[in-house]
Design a protein around this motif. Structure first.
Motif, PDB file in Angstrom:
ATOM      1  N   LEU A  55       0.816  -1.171  -0.104  1.00 26.40           N
ATOM      2  CA  LEU A  55       0.055  -0.155  -0.031  1.00 26.40           C
ATOM      3  C   LEU A  55       0.751   1.128   0.137  1.00 26.40           C
ATOM      4  O   LEU A  55       0.308   2.192  -0.755  1.00 26.40           O
ATOM      5  CB  LEU A  55      -1.182  -0.031   1.103  1.00 26.40           C
ATOM      6  CG  LEU A  55      -2.179  -0.987   1.243  1.00 26.40           C
ATOM      7  CD1 LEU A  55      -2.942  -1.069   2.615  1.00 26.40           C
ATOM      8  CD2 LEU A  55      -2.972  -0.558  -0.073  1.00 26.40           C
ATOM      9  N   ARG A  56       1.926   1.292   0.583  1.00 20.67           N
ATOM     10  CA  ARG A  56       2.523   2.717   0.944  1.00 20.67           C
ATOM     11  C   ARG A  56       3.385   3.177  -0.532  1.00 20.67           C
ATOM     12  O   ARG A  56       2.926   4.254  -0.725  1.00 20.67           O
ATOM     13  CB  ARG A  56       3.775   2.684   1.999  1.00 20.67           C
ATOM     14  CG  ARG A  56       3.236   2.265   3.308  1.00 20.67           C
ATOM     15  CD  ARG A  56       2.982   3.745   4.000  1.00 20.67           C
ATOM     16  NE  ARG A  56       3.949   4.330   4.119  1.00 20.67           N
ATOM     17  CZ  ARG A  56       4.069   5.616   4.241  1.00 20.67           C
ATOM     18  NH1 ARG A  56       2.954   6.429   4.455  1.00 20.67           N
ATOM     19  NH2 ARG A  56       4.969   6.488   4.214  1.00 20.67           N
ATOM     20  N   PRO A  57       4.073   2.233  -1.270  1.00 28.07           N
ATOM     21  CA  PRO A  57       4.382   2.888  -2.578  1.00 28.07           C
ATOM     22  C   PRO A  57       3.155   3.019  -3.655  1.00 28.07           C
ATOM     23  O   PRO A  57       3.226   3.987  -4.407  1.00 28.07           O
ATOM     24  CB  PRO A  57       5.095   1.521  -3.093  1.00 28.07           C
ATOM     25  CG  PRO A  57       5.686   0.928  -1.825  1.00 28.07           C
ATOM     26  CD  PRO A  57       4.515   0.941  -0.923  1.00 28.07           C
ATOM     27  N   LEU A  58       2.090   2.253  -3.294  1.00 26.94           N
ATOM     28  CA  LEU A  58       0.854   2.473  -4.244  1.00 26.94           C
ATOM     29  C   LEU A  58       0.362   4.107  -3.988  1.00 26.94           C
ATOM     30  O   LEU A  58      -0.192   4.434  -4.695  1.00 26.94           O
ATOM     31  CB  LEU A  58      -0.057   1.428  -4.028  1.00 26.94           C
ATOM     32  CG  LEU A  58      -1.567   1.480  -4.642  1.00 26.94           C
ATOM     33  CD1 LEU A  58      -1.001   1.294  -6.122  1.00 26.94           C
ATOM     34  CD2 LEU A  58      -2.604   0.817  -4.264  1.00 26.94           C
ATOM     35  N   CYS A  59       0.626   4.393  -2.788  1.00 27.89           N
ATOM     36  CA  CYS A  59      -0.019   5.774  -2.583  1.00 27.89           C
ATOM     37  C   CYS A  59       1.161   6.742  -2.446  1.00 27.89           C
ATOM     38  O   CYS A  59       1.051   8.056  -1.886  1.00 27.89           O
ATOM     39  CB  CYS A  59      -0.548   5.617  -0.898  1.00 27.89           C
ATOM     40  SG  CYS A  59      -2.370   5.012  -0.937  1.00 27.89           S
ATOM     41  N   GLY A  60       2.026   6.580  -3.126  1.00 33.82           N
ATOM     42  CA  GLY A  60       3.283   7.494  -3.320  1.00 33.82           C
ATOM     43  C   GLY A  60       4.381   7.617  -2.395  1.00 33.82           C
ATOM     44  O   GLY A  60       5.103   8.474  -2.562  1.00 33.82           O
ATOM     45  N   ALA A  61       4.605   6.665  -1.359  1.00 36.42           N
ATOM     46  CA  ALA A  61       5.519   6.727  -0.580  1.00 36.42           C
ATOM     47  C   ALA A  61       6.620   6.367  -1.161  1.00 36.42           C
ATOM     48  O   ALA A  61       6.817   5.122  -1.969  1.00 36.42           O
ATOM     49  CB  ALA A  61       5.364   5.954   0.695  1.00 36.42           C
ATOM     50  N   THR A 107      -6.550   5.057  -3.043  1.00 38.82           N
ATOM     51  CA  THR A 107      -7.824   5.580  -2.999  1.00 38.82           C
ATOM     52  C   THR A 107      -7.951   5.999  -1.484  1.00 38.82           C
ATOM     53  O   THR A 107      -7.022   5.749  -0.615  1.00 38.82           O
ATOM     54  CB  THR A 107      -8.978   4.362  -3.201  1.00 38.82           C
ATOM     55  OG1 THR A 107      -8.937   3.439  -2.183  1.00 38.82           O
ATOM     56  CG2 THR A 107      -8.921   3.705  -4.585  1.00 38.82           C
ATOM     57  N   PRO A 108      -8.955   6.693  -1.151  1.00 33.13           N
ATOM     58  CA  PRO A 108      -9.296   7.086   0.395  1.00 33.13           C
ATOM     59  C   PRO A 108      -9.094   5.856   1.199  1.00 33.13           C
ATOM     60  O   PRO A 108      -8.781   5.877   2.191  1.00 33.13           O
ATOM     61  CB  PRO A 108     -10.654   7.846   0.347  1.00 33.13           C
ATOM     62  CG  PRO A 108     -10.672   8.363  -0.843  1.00 33.13           C
ATOM     63  CD  PRO A 108      -9.983   7.498  -2.030  1.00 33.13           C
ATOM     64  N   ALA A 109      -9.667   4.832   0.777  1.00 38.03           N
ATOM     65  CA  ALA A 109      -9.898   3.549   1.685  1.00 38.03           C
ATOM     66  C   ALA A 109      -8.492   3.003   1.756  1.00 38.03           C
ATOM     67  O   ALA A 109      -8.193   2.585   2.827  1.00 38.03           O
ATOM     68  CB  ALA A 109     -10.898   2.626   0.958  1.00 38.03           C
ATOM     69  N   ALA A 110      -7.815   3.242   0.769  1.00 37.67           N
ATOM     70  CA  ALA A 110      -6.296   2.477   0.856  1.00 37.67           C
ATOM     71  C   ALA A 110      -5.545   3.274   1.999  1.00 37.67           C
ATOM     72  O   ALA A 110      -4.711   2.987   2.565  1.00 37.67           O
ATOM     73  CB  ALA A 110      -5.743   2.467  -0.449  1.00 37.67           C
ATOM     74  N   ARG A 111      -5.609   4.848   1.704  1.00 36.61           N
ATOM     75  CA  ARG A 111      -4.912   5.593   2.712  1.00 36.61           C
ATOM     76  C   ARG A 111      -5.385   5.278   4.320  1.00 36.61           C
ATOM     77  O   ARG A 111      -4.796   5.282   5.160  1.00 36.61           O
ATOM     78  CB  ARG A 111      -4.984   7.115   2.360  1.00 36.61           C
ATOM     79  CG  ARG A 111      -4.472   7.535   1.120  1.00 36.61           C
ATOM     80  CD  ARG A 111      -4.653   8.889   1.110  1.00 36.61           C
ATOM     81  NE  ARG A 111      -4.117   9.178  -0.249  1.00 36.61           N
ATOM     82  CZ  ARG A 111      -2.985   9.341  -0.763  1.00 36.61           C
ATOM     83  NH1 ARG A 111      -1.937   9.363   0.120  1.00 36.61           N
ATOM     84  NH2 ARG A 111      -2.609   9.727  -2.038  1.00 36.61           N
TER      85      ARG A 111
END
Length: 140
Positions: A55-61, A107-111
């Motif tokens: 999740l973290r790389p998916l959300c730009g980390a 997505t907001p749910a992923a965050r």
């Protein structure tokens, strides 16, 4: 005990939940046990690390291998028997695959999942370190 707790809190704030447990479980005798009394939280932490690894790389980390590296450090510090190692690895892979099957973009749910898993990982870290860490008081 106080310095151990502060060290763990600093690491958790920087996202180092697994490394905090590694540091807290400094006793070699614990790592050699066939089944440690903290196996269930350790397996859950492994699953959380797998989810965060996806999740973290998916959300730009910008941390492509941070969570996998922490998992590797946790496994190395534990030096588990093959069955324990397999449980930890399977949990990591399950955490990763579960979110990979659901999310193709952030997505907001992923965050929200990231925030919740980081909080749960921090809580597990504190609980295991305070109860089983080398500086923890012996149970009464």
């Amino acid at each position: 005990m106080q310095s151990l707790f502060l060290s763990i809190r600093r690491r958790v704030r920087r996202g180092g939940a697994a490394l905090a447990i590694v540091a807290a479980l400094a006793s070699p005798a614990i790592g050699q046990a066939a089944d440690a009394p903290y196996d269930a939280p350790l397996v859950r932490l492994s699953e959380i690390l797998g989810a965060l690894h996806y999740l973290r790389p998916l959300c730009g980390a910008a941390e492509p291998s941070l969570w996998r590296d922490q998992m590797q450090a946790l496994v190395e510090a534990e030096a588990p028997a093959p069955e324990r190692r397999a449980r930890m690895t399977a949990a990591f892979n399950q955490g990763y695959a579960g979110f990979a099957a659901l999310y193709r973009r952030c997505t907001p749910a992923a965050r929200e999942a990231i925030d919740r898993y980081r909080a749960e990982g921090a809580a597990l870290t504190r609980a295991v370190a305070s109860r089983y860490g080398s500086d923890a008081a012996p149970p009464r």
